[in-house]
Design a protein around this motif. Sequence first.
Motif, mmCIF file in Angstrom:
data_model
loop_
_atom_site.group_PDB
_atom_site.id
_atom_site.type_symbol
_atom_site.label_atom_id
_atom_site.label_comp_id
_atom_site.label_asym_id
_atom_site.label_seq_id
_atom_site.Cartn_x
_atom_site.Cartn_y
_atom_site.Cartn_z
ATOM 1 N N UNK A 219 43.129 50.894 31.970
ATOM 2 C CA UNK A 219 43.504 51.059 33.371
ATOM 3 C C UNK A 219 42.626 52.114 34.024
ATOM 4 N N UNK A 220 42.337 53.210 33.323
ATOM 5 C CA UNK A 220 41.470 54.262 33.861
ATOM 6 C C UNK A 220 40.078 53.702 34.163
ATOM 7 N N UNK A 221 39.543 52.883 33.269
ATOM 8 C CA UNK A 221 38.240 52.261 33.509
ATOM 9 C C UNK A 221 38.291 51.380 34.765
ATOM 10 N N UNK A 222 39.350 50.613 34.912
ATOM 11 C CA UNK A 222 39.532 49.778 36.095
ATOM 12 C C UNK A 222 39.489 50.637 37.362
ATOM 13 N N UNK A 223 40.207 51.761 37.346
ATOM 14 C CA UNK A 223 40.277 52.641 38.520
ATOM 15 C C UNK A 223 38.918 53.278 38.802
ATOM 16 N N UNK A 224 38.194 53.650 37.770
ATOM 17 C CA UNK A 224 36.859 54.202 37.972
ATOM 18 C C UNK A 224 35.970 53.227 38.752
ATOM 19 N N UNK A 225 36.095 51.938 38.438
ATOM 20 C CA UNK A 225 35.198 50.942 39.011
ATOM 21 C C UNK A 225 35.596 50.475 40.410
ATOM 22 N N UNK A 226 36.900 50.465 40.715
ATOM 23 C CA UNK A 226 37.317 49.918 42.014
ATOM 24 C C UNK A 226 38.075 50.919 42.883
ATOM 25 N N UNK A 227 38.443 52.083 42.346
ATOM 26 C CA UNK A 227 39.109 53.096 43.163
ATOM 27 C C UNK A 227 40.570 52.814 43.422
ATOM 28 N N UNK A 228 41.187 51.954 42.611
ATOM 29 C CA UNK A 228 42.610 51.643 42.772
ATOM 30 C C UNK A 228 43.147 51.144 41.444
ATOM 31 N N UNK A 229 44.459 51.210 41.270
ATOM 32 C CA UNK A 229 45.080 50.700 40.059
ATOM 33 C C UNK A 229 45.342 49.196 40.195
#
Length: 546
Positions: A219-229
């Motif tokens: 989930x943290x990687x996802x947020x790094x890439x798109x700026x949202x959960x």
Amino acid sequence: MSQLDPLPRDLPFRIISKTIGRGAYASIKKAIPPTDANPVFAVKFIHKAYAVKRGKISAKQIAMEVSLHSHIGQHPNVIEWFASGEDPVWKWIAMEYAQGGDLFDKIEADVGVSEDIAHFYFLQLISGISYMHAKGVGHRDIKPENILLSETGNLKIADFGLATLFEYQGKQKLSSTMCGSPPYIAPEVILGSGNAQTRGGMRAAGYAANMADIWSCGVVLFVLLVGNTPWDEPTSQSWEFQEYLKTDGRSSDDLWQKLPPDVLSLLRGMMNVDPKERFTFERIKHHPWYTRQNSFATSDGKMRDPIAMATQMLETLKIDFNKEPSASQRKSSQSQDAMDADGDGVSRFSFTQPDTPIHDAMFDWERPPRAYASGFSASQPTNIQYGGICTMNNGAAGLPNAEELDEAPTMSQFTTSQALPLSLTQIARRFGDILPNYSLTRFFSHVPTERLLFLLTDTLTKLNIAVPSVEQMQGGEHIAWIKVKTLDGRRCDLAGDIVIDTYSMEHAQLLEVRFVKIKGDPLEWRRFFKTLVVLCKEGVYVPDGQ
């Protein structure tokens, strides 16, 4: 209770700040050795009785935090453990001070960072968490709030209050405690906790803390890439999560569509809802996206070009005054009772800590650092009064002028230019010279104090956020101090202060408005900050020519 309990005496260090971090029953302050000015480190003070009574944290759990942190605190991507001690009232833990602040304070909400930067910090996150797991320790609360930066911009994993020993002498055990932040928590943590039941009415067997950590890292990687959960929470209450389940990780949601195929493949493996099928660290480290070349990373995971990396990150932070806040940003305007530590409150499951912080002079915040000329932070003490609180000055000759202020790092987010001023990048020698350790959630105002307060309070009221009276806001060492408590866009608690002070320049005077997060996701705090700035744009000072 705490007003009667002064901090321990005869400490083997000297406190040099007021509170720089706070939890429901703990305070973090900066300290130095008894006879030297360096190094500056952090000390966490835990009020033991308050933690047990209000935080519902057992004495055994407090001792576990100390024990596990000392066990795993020797990795370059983990906050280092130095020492601990206690008296009848307090327990303290001395640890590394992450001078770079929150990583996610430096990431644009709803935008994220480039693939190379996300990859670099993901490598460091996996390095730190896999080290912990090799020691048999699960973190159980991986989220942006607990991911900090060193002065050189390297990732540091923090906060081991919910850590657990899942493996000892080759034997593994399951966890049953409900803990973590809803958007980052693994689905089996909800199903496998002590207060969850299976369809047949039988209690679940528990969950593997190490596999839950891997989900959270995804989930943290996802947020790094798109700026949202990707969702509010991994339950049937979230349509985004249900879409993820129905499509076997091939969601048609816009956020997922932004991700490159290799990243999607890795995320599906790390966020497999079946923990037995979820990627292990061995599979993660052999995945093509993990092993990809990265211009920012050396072969051993170090930062190759900190100036270029910090420059790219700062250039991404932008506020568009012509773009109205989105509906998802406005969702943060509701209020809700906090979740309690055992998950038996009104909410679906618990946050990390209850929202009942100790109100005491010893928990007063350190004065938020000011933004000074030449782009360099004055957040570290330049004059220290040994045995007392540190004093700070900017060390600058005379007052800054408008041109110097316009070229400060914090001002770049208000410009339309994609490039940073050459005057900033050419003199930079370190990561922190570009991305300062103070928070960038701040702006300057050229309007009178009364007008600015009206703009802020009127906007907060429109967002259904309770606003204190003028008498409550004014007085003391600041022009005004507005306390904020709300929910973020993912229905998690968000709290902090809006602090207003005078900023004197060579030929003029402005107001400096700092948004100081106390509790919550730093990326959500930035989203909240952007919402208010756009809605109060009349009162925001913008560099000339922008």
